[in-house]
Design a protein around this motif. Structure first.
Motif, PDB file in Angstrom:
ATOM      1  N   LYS A   6      29.668  30.476  32.351  1.00  0.00           N
ATOM      2  CA  LYS A   6      29.411  30.405  30.914  1.00  0.00           C
ATOM      3  C   LYS A   6      30.663  30.772  30.113  1.00  0.00           C
ATOM      4  N   LYS A   7      31.375  31.806  30.539  1.00  0.00           N
ATOM      5  CA  LYS A   7      32.606  32.211  29.860  1.00  0.00           C
ATOM      6  C   LYS A   7      33.672  31.121  29.963  1.00  0.00           C
ATOM      7  N   LYS A   8      33.752  30.490  31.140  1.00  0.00           N
ATOM      8  CA  LYS A   8      34.755  29.436  31.327  1.00  0.00           C
ATOM      9  C   LYS A   8      34.462  28.230  30.434  1.00  0.00           C
ATOM     10  N   GLU A   9      33.177  27.856  30.325  1.00  0.00           N
ATOM     11  CA  GLU A   9      32.814  26.739  29.444  1.00  0.00           C
ATOM     12  C   GLU A   9      33.110  27.069  27.987  1.00  0.00           C
ATOM     13  N   LYS A  10      32.933  28.327  27.602  1.00  0.00           N
ATOM     14  CA  LYS A  10      33.225  28.735  26.227  1.00  0.00           C
ATOM     15  C   LYS A  10      34.713  28.590  25.914  1.00  0.00           C
ATOM     16  N   VAL A  11      35.551  28.964  26.886  1.00  0.00           N
ATOM     17  CA  VAL A  11      37.000  28.831  26.682  1.00  0.00           C
ATOM     18  C   VAL A  11      37.397  27.359  26.604  1.00  0.00           C
ATOM     19  N   TYR A  12      36.776  26.511  27.433  1.00  0.00           N
ATOM     20  CA  TYR A  12      37.080  25.074  27.381  1.00  0.00           C
ATOM     21  C   TYR A  12      36.703  24.474  26.026  1.00  0.00           C
ATOM     22  N   LYS A  13      35.557  24.901  25.462  1.00  0.00           N
ATOM     23  CA  LYS A  13      35.167  24.420  24.135  1.00  0.00           C
ATOM     24  C   LYS A  13      36.167  24.870  23.069  1.00  0.00           C
ATOM     25  N   GLU A  14      36.644  26.103  23.195  1.00  0.00           N
ATOM     26  CA  GLU A  14      37.639  26.598  22.238  1.00  0.00           C
ATOM     27  C   GLU A  14      38.936  25.802  22.344  1.00  0.00           C
TER      28      GLU A  14
ATOM     29  N   SER B 155      44.496  28.271  58.501  1.00  0.00           N
ATOM     30  CA  SER B 155      45.063  29.578  58.850  1.00  0.00           C
ATOM     31  C   SER B 155      44.865  30.595  57.732  1.00  0.00           C
ATOM     32  N   ASP B 156      44.844  30.110  56.479  1.00  0.00           N
ATOM     33  CA  ASP B 156      44.639  31.031  55.353  1.00  0.00           C
ATOM     34  C   ASP B 156      43.171  31.377  55.151  1.00  0.00           C
ATOM     35  N   LEU B 157      42.262  30.487  55.585  1.00  0.00           N
ATOM     36  CA  LEU B 157      40.838  30.760  55.409  1.00  0.00           C
ATOM     37  C   LEU B 157      40.392  31.975  56.220  1.00  0.00           C
ATOM     38  N   ASP B 158      41.030  32.192  57.374  1.00  0.00           N
ATOM     39  CA  ASP B 158      40.650  33.335  58.202  1.00  0.00           C
ATOM     40  C   ASP B 158      41.071  34.654  57.562  1.00  0.00           C
ATOM     41  N   LYS B 159      42.106  34.623  56.690  1.00  0.00           N
ATOM     42  CA  LYS B 159      42.614  35.850  56.067  1.00  0.00           C
ATOM     43  C   LYS B 159      41.923  36.176  54.748  1.00  0.00           C
ATOM     44  N   ILE B 160      41.190  35.211  54.210  1.00  0.00           N
ATOM     45  CA  ILE B 160      40.573  35.416  52.888  1.00  0.00           C
ATOM     46  C   ILE B 160      39.300  36.234  53.033  1.00  0.00           C
ATOM     47  N   THR B 161      39.169  37.252  52.199  1.00  0.00           N
ATOM     48  CA  THR B 161      37.938  38.058  52.141  1.00  0.00           C
ATOM     49  C   THR B 161      37.321  37.845  50.763  1.00  0.00           C
ATOM     50  N   LEU B 162      36.164  37.206  50.734  1.00  0.00           N
ATOM     51  CA  LEU B 162      35.513  36.891  49.473  1.00  0.00           C
ATOM     52  C   LEU B 162      34.647  38.052  49.012  1.00  0.00           C
ATOM     53  N   PRO B 163      34.653  38.374  47.734  1.00  0.00           N
ATOM     54  CA  PRO B 163      33.806  39.459  47.215  1.00  0.00           C
ATOM     55  C   PRO B 163      32.342  39.022  47.182  1.00  0.00           C
ATOM     56  N   ASP B 164      31.464  40.021  47.164  1.00  0.00           N
ATOM     57  CA  ASP B 164      30.028  39.741  47.103  1.00  0.00           C
ATOM     58  C   ASP B 164      29.631  39.493  45.645  1.00  0.00           C
ATOM     59  N   LEU B 165      29.243  38.257  45.351  1.00  0.00           N
ATOM     60  CA  LEU B 165      28.867  37.880  43.994  1.00  0.00           C
ATOM     61  C   LEU B 165      27.439  37.366  44.003  1.00  0.00           C
ATOM     62  N   ASP B 166      26.644  37.925  43.093  1.00  0.00           N
ATOM     63  CA  ASP B 166      25.271  37.443  42.983  1.00  0.00           C
ATOM     64  C   ASP B 166      25.229  36.212  42.072  1.00  0.00           C
ATOM     65  N   GLU B 167      24.096  35.568  42.028  1.00  0.00           N
ATOM     66  CA  GLU B 167      23.950  34.327  41.256  1.00  0.00           C
ATOM     67  C   GLU B 167      24.111  34.567  39.759  1.00  0.00           C
ATOM     68  N   GLU B 168      23.676  35.721  39.275  1.00  0.00           N
ATOM     69  CA  GLU B 168      23.786  36.030  37.839  1.00  0.00           C
ATOM     70  C   GLU B 168      25.247  36.169  37.416  1.00  0.00           C
ATOM     71  N   THR B 169      26.061  36.795  38.273  1.00  0.00           N
ATOM     72  CA  THR B 169      27.486  36.955  37.955  1.00  0.00           C
ATOM     73  C   THR B 169      28.195  35.606  37.929  1.00  0.00           C
ATOM     74  N   VAL B 170      27.837  34.716  38.862  1.00  0.00           N
ATOM     75  CA  VAL B 170      28.450  33.390  38.901  1.00  0.00           C
ATOM     76  C   VAL B 170      28.106  32.599  37.637  1.00  0.00           C
ATOM     77  N   LYS B 171      26.848  32.698  37.185  1.00  0.00           N
ATOM     78  CA  LYS B 171      26.445  31.997  35.968  1.00  0.00           C
ATOM     79  C   LYS B 171      27.185  32.539  34.745  1.00  0.00           C
ATOM     80  N   GLU B 172      27.362  33.858  34.692  1.00  0.00           N
ATOM     81  CA  GLU B 172      28.071  34.463  33.561  1.00  0.00           C
ATOM     82  C   GLU B 172      29.533  34.028  33.527  1.00  0.00           C
ATOM     83  N   MET B 173      30.177  33.969  34.704  1.00  0.00           N
ATOM     84  CA  MET B 173      31.562  33.521  34.762  1.00  0.00           C
ATOM     85  C   MET B 173      31.690  32.048  34.354  1.00  0.00           C
TER      86      MET B 173
END
Length: 252
Positions: free
Chosen positions: A190-198, A170-188
Motif C-alpha cells: 500500500k505504501k509503495k502504491e502511494k509513492v507511485y501515485k505521488e 549460489s546467492d540464494l543459499d546465503k539469503i536469510t529472509l525475515p518473517d513477514l506476515d500477510e498484513e505487513t506485506v499488504k501495508e508495504m
C-alpha cells in the motif's frame, strides 16, 4: 500686480454653492449642475446606443451567416458560448498571469528533483518488470532443443521472468529472509502504491510547468521587435507549446 487689481481682488465676493435645505436633508446632497450634466450625458449616450442597435436589427439580413451562429447556443432562454479546446488550460493561464518565468523555472526544477529522489528510493522495479525487453542467446547448432535458460542464467526457474532482483543459485543459499506476515506485506504494498501515485502526479505537474515555461519564453521572443515576424507552423494546445519558424539571421 498693480494696487488697483489688488483692491479689486480683495473686494471680490466669495461665491459658495447652495447646500441642501434642512427640510430636504434626508434626500442627500443637493445635485449641482455638473452632476446633472454628467447624468444627462450618460442618459443620452445610452439612448443613442439603443437607437443604433435598433437600426442594425431592422437592417439585418435574415439570410446572413456568421460564425457565432454555430459557436453559441441558447439553452432555457440563457445564451451560452460553446466551450472550445483552448491553447491554454485554466491552470496555465493562472500561472502565466500571476507569475514570471523565473518562478516557473524554479518550481519545475523542484518538481524534477523530487521525482528523481522518489524514483531513486523505489528503483522503479515494478515499471521495469512491465517494460518489454528482449535478450538474445547464441548457442551452437543442434543445442536449441536442450537449451536450459535457468541453467544459463544460474538462477531458479521461478525467477526467470524477472528483469531485476534476480539472484544466482549460489546467492540464494546465503539469503536469510525475515518473517513477514500477510498484513505487513499488504501495508508495504500500500505504501509503495502511494509513492507511485505521488510520482505520477509530480511528473504531470512537471510536464505542465515545462509547457508553461516554453509558452512564456516563446511569448517573450515574439515580443522582440528587432527580429522578423516568425511563421506559425503548429498551433499550441494545453499539452504543448506552439511551434514557430523564425527567420535565419546571419551573425557578423
Amino acid at each position: 500686480m498693480s494696487s488697483w487689481k489688488k483692491a479689486a481682488k480683495a473686494n471680490q465676493k466669495t461665491h459658495r454653492e447652495r447646500h441642501q435645505p434642512e427640510a430636504r436633508k434626508h434626500l442627500g446632497l443637493l445635485e449641482k449642475k455638473k452632476d446633472y450634466k454628467k447624468r444627462a450625458d450618460d442618459y443620452h449616450e445610452k439612448g443613442q446606443t439603443l437607437k443604433l442597435l435598433r437600426k442594425r436589427t431592422l437592417d439585418k439580413n435574415p439570410d446572413e451567416f456568421y460564425y457565432h451562429m454555430i459557436n453559441s447556443r441558447v439553452k432555457e432562454g440563457v445564451h451560452h458560448e460553446l466551450q472550445k479546446e483552448g491553447e491554454h488550460s485554466s491552470e496555465q493561464v493562472k500561472l502565466m498571469q500571476t507569475q514570471d518565468i523565473k518562478y516557473i523555472n524554479m518550481k519545475r526544477t523542484i518538481e524534477s528533483r523530487r521525482i528523481n529522489r522518489l524514483q531513486s528510493q523505489l528503483h522503479m522495479t515494478d515499471v521495469a518488470e512491465a517494460t518489454p525487453n528482449t535478450h538474445t542467446f547464441f548457442v551452437d547448432e543442434g543445442e536449441e532443443n536442450g537449451f536450459d535458460l535457468a541453467k544459463r542464467l544460474d538462477t531458479h526457474p521461478a525467477l526467470i521472468g524477472r528483469k531485476s532482483n534476480r539472484p544466482r543459485l549460489s546467492d540464494l543459499d546465503k539469503i536469510t529472509l525475515p518473517d513477514l506476515d500477510e498484513e505487513t506485506v499488504k501495508e508495504m504494498k500500500k505504501k509503495k502504491e502511494k509513492v507511485y501515485k505521488e510520482i505520477a502526479k509530480r511528473i504531470q505537474r512537471e510536464t505542465e510547468l515545462t509547457v508553461v515555461q516554453q509558452k512564456m519564453e516563446l511569448k517573450r521572443h515574439l515580443q522582440d521587435t528587432s527580429v522578423l515576424k516568425p511563421k506559425k507552423i503548429k498551433k499550441g494546445s494545453a499539452k504543448a507549446a506552439p511551434v514557430y519558424k523564425f527567420h535565419y539571421i546571419r551573425k557578423k
